[in-house]
Design an enzyme around this catalytic site. Structure first.
Site, mmCIF file in Angstrom:
data_model
loop_
_atom_site.group_PDB
_atom_site.id
_atom_site.type_symbol
_atom_site.label_atom_id
_atom_site.label_comp_id
_atom_site.label_asym_id
_atom_site.label_seq_id
_atom_site.Cartn_x
_atom_site.Cartn_y
_atom_site.Cartn_z
ATOM 1 C CB CYS A 15 -0.843 0.020 1.138
ATOM 2 S SG CYS A 15 -0.312 -0.267 2.680
HETATM 3 N N1 LIG Z 1 -4.325 -4.119 5.071
HETATM 4 C C1 LIG Z 1 -3.906 -3.408 3.927
HETATM 5 O O1 LIG Z 1 -4.060 -2.005 3.593
HETATM 6 C C2 LIG Z 1 -3.152 -4.046 2.818
HETATM 7 C C3 LIG Z 1 -2.948 -3.540 1.633
HETATM 8 C C4 LIG Z 1 -1.850 -4.122 0.620
HETATM 9 C C5 LIG Z 1 -1.417 -5.375 0.841
HETATM 10 N N2 LIG Z 1 -1.771 -5.940 2.120
HETATM 11 C C6 LIG Z 1 -1.457 -7.563 2.399
HETATM 12 O O2 LIG Z 1 -2.366 -8.324 2.120
HETATM 13 C C7 LIG Z 1 -2.252 -9.496 2.931
HETATM 14 C C8 LIG Z 1 -3.452 -9.649 3.825
HETATM 15 O O3 LIG Z 1 -3.575 -8.287 4.515
HETATM 16 P P1 LIG Z 1 -4.815 -8.286 5.368
HETATM 17 O O4 LIG Z 1 -4.654 -6.637 5.931
HETATM 18 O O5 LIG Z 1 -6.132 -8.569 4.614
HETATM 19 O O6 LIG Z 1 -4.512 -9.106 6.846
HETATM 20 P P2 LIG Z 1 -5.636 -9.692 7.759
HETATM 21 O O7 LIG Z 1 -6.620 -8.705 7.977
HETATM 22 O O8 LIG Z 1 -4.700 -9.825 8.900
HETATM 23 O O9 LIG Z 1 -5.984 -10.951 7.055
HETATM 24 C C9 LIG Z 1 -5.265 -12.136 6.813
HETATM 25 C C10 LIG Z 1 -6.047 -13.427 6.725
HETATM 26 O O10 LIG Z 1 -5.148 -14.279 6.704
HETATM 27 C C11 LIG Z 1 -5.386 -15.411 7.205
HETATM 28 N N3 LIG Z 1 -4.440 -15.963 7.851
HETATM 29 C C12 LIG Z 1 -3.546 -15.570 8.925
HETATM 30 N N4 LIG Z 1 -2.542 -16.067 8.963
HETATM 31 C C13 LIG Z 1 -2.565 -17.053 8.288
HETATM 32 C C14 LIG Z 1 -1.605 -18.281 7.953
HETATM 33 N N5 LIG Z 1 -0.425 -18.390 8.741
HETATM 34 N N6 LIG Z 1 -1.946 -19.206 6.985
HETATM 35 C C15 LIG Z 1 -3.179 -19.004 6.249
HETATM 36 N N7 LIG Z 1 -3.883 -18.011 6.397
HETATM 37 C C16 LIG Z 1 -3.583 -17.309 7.362
HETATM 38 C C17 LIG Z 1 -6.599 -15.141 8.330
HETATM 39 O O11 LIG Z 1 -7.741 -15.800 8.221
HETATM 40 P P3 LIG Z 1 -8.281 -17.071 9.123
HETATM 41 O O12 LIG Z 1 -7.734 -16.767 10.237
HETATM 42 O O13 LIG Z 1 -9.589 -16.870 8.890
HETATM 43 O O14 LIG Z 1 -7.705 -18.279 8.165
HETATM 44 C C18 LIG Z 1 -6.665 -13.765 8.005
HETATM 45 O O15 LIG Z 1 -7.885 -13.002 8.140
HETATM 46 C C19 LIG Z 1 -1.066 -9.260 3.824
HETATM 47 O O16 LIG Z 1 0.221 -9.760 3.330
HETATM 48 C C20 LIG Z 1 -0.965 -7.629 3.869
HETATM 49 O O17 LIG Z 1 0.527 -7.336 3.829
HETATM 50 C C21 LIG Z 1 -2.602 -5.530 3.182
#
Ligand SMILES: NC(=O)c1ccc[n+]([C@@H]2O[C@H](COP(=O)([O-])OP(=O)(O)OC[C@H]3O[C@@H](n4cnc5c(N)ncnc54)[C@H](OP(=O)(O)O)[C@@H]3O)[C@@H](O)[C@H]2O)c1
Length: 352
Positions: free
Chosen positions: A155
């Protein structure tokens, strides 16, 4: 040529904020069938119980499919998982011939020493790095369209890249640009942590990971490749502020040769006129509210009295800075999609 066939997609990590945005976008797309919205812990739970904006939109429930189900039943896989876990889960799906869009940082860096330095671990699948395409359409559109594995940019990195790309593409950047970027709380994901909990950050502004945020190397890599190999690095200060969505990045960069403000304006307008999602705004300042919930970014370039480039970029971290950009890449990749801009996506934001 497009067809009437729907692309069958899986969204991995669909309970998170990035996964929720991917669901919002994909469920509005008549050419997409969301086959799996995965969760390790909430299999069987309707997606609307977690993402309340989706109430009444779909009967989909979270599932925890096997590797075989994913490979047999899906054409495209979106990964919205934490880095590290992401490469481990997505690697075998790329091996199986699936087309994969990864929102995590795992496949963005080409140099594995840099990955080790900034992510603090060995890369689980270095063999896939050479074929991964950095998912920034403003520099890699054609390669994204053909890619099997797309590494959707971070981001902050998207905001910084968009602020500096036109100048980088002309070989104008030199030295170490300095960037301060303010971000909303959704950038930290759905899990509550000590530093992201509402009472801690709701009435405060706080710098973190100063000069050591992991998005620095992907910016340097992208800006060098875009045409400014002389770039020496990037000094970046992220700041958390009490908004939910949005990033405003303010960059200052030394320029190799003197330019006028008019030349800078013309350069940015020319570079972004062909980009549907990036607007050069010259008669007002970029802001977060006008792009919240959309895939748009706003950029304003200036020349400082000392002759440096000063550029401001705003975007929604969850959309153009995350899921929206990943979805834009998917549309470039899919032969079923007419183009990367999609009217059903609610691309228009709200005001106020
Ligand atoms: N937030 C942002 O603004 C943003 C922007 C660009 C990129 N990103 C990237 O996109 C990715 C997701 O970000 P997010 O903000 O959506 O994160 P998040 O809200 O923490 O969601 C990640 C999801 O992945 C699952 N998870 C967590 N640990 C895991 C593991 N060890 N193995 C498999 N599944 C797992 C969890 O779902 P369950 O527990 O239900 O399985 C969790 O809900 C990250 O890599 C982040 O750096 C985020």
């Amino acid at each position: 040529m497009t067809t009437n066939r729907k692309d069958r997609v899986a969204i991995l990590g669909a309970t998170g904020y990035g996964g929720g945005e991917l669901l919002r976008l994909c469920l509005q797309d008549p050419k997409v069938e969301v086959v799996f919205a995965t969760s390790r812990n909430r299999a069987g739970v309707p997606v609307e119980k977690v993402h309340r904006n989706l109430t009444g939109v779909s009967n989909l429930a979270f599932t925890d499919p096997t590797h075989e189900q994913l490979t047999v039943e899906c054409d495209f896989i979106f990964g919205a998982l934490p880095h590290g876990a992401s490469a481990e889960v997505l690697g075998p799906l790329v091996d199986a011939g699936k087309r994969v869009i990864d929102l995590s940082g795992d496949f963005r860096l080409k140099d594995m020493d840099e990955y080790r330095k900034w992510y603090g671990r060995e890369h689980p699948r270095p063999d896939l790095i050479a074929s991964a395409v950095y998912g920034c359409p403003e520099v890699n559109r054609q390669a994204i369209a053909k890619a099997r594995l797309v590494a959707s940019p971070g981001c902050f990195a998207t905001a910084i890249n968009l602020a500096l790309l036109p100048a980088a593409s002309e070989g104008m950047l030199t030295g170490r640009p300095s960037v301060v970027a303010l971000t909303g709380s959704s950038g930290a994901g759905a899990t509550v942590r000590e530093t992201t909990h509402h009472p801690v950050r709701a009435e405060s502004a706080r710098a973190y990971k100063v000069l050591e945020h992991q998005h620095v190397p992907e910016c340097v890599q992208t800006l060098r490749e875009a045409g400014s190999p002389a770039l020496d690095g990037l000094d970046f200060t992220p700041v958390s502020i009490p908004i939910i969505r949005g990033i405003i990045a303010i960059a200052t960069a030394k320029l190799r040769d003197p330019v006028t403000e008019l030349q800078l304006r013309d350069l940015y307008e020319l570079y972004y006129n062909k980009e549907y999602f990036v607007k050069t705004v010259l008669d007002r300042e970029p802001e977060c509210q006008s792009i919240a919930g959309t895939n748009f970014a706003e950029v304003r370039p200036r020349r400082t009295p000392a002759g440096e480039l000063h550029a401001i970029c705003t975007l929604d971290n969850l959309v153009k800075g995350g899921a929206g950009q990943g979805y834009q890449c998917y549309r470039l990749m899919s032969p079923n999609q007419p183009d990367e801009t999609a009217p059903p996506l609610g691309w228009l934001g709200t005001w106020p």
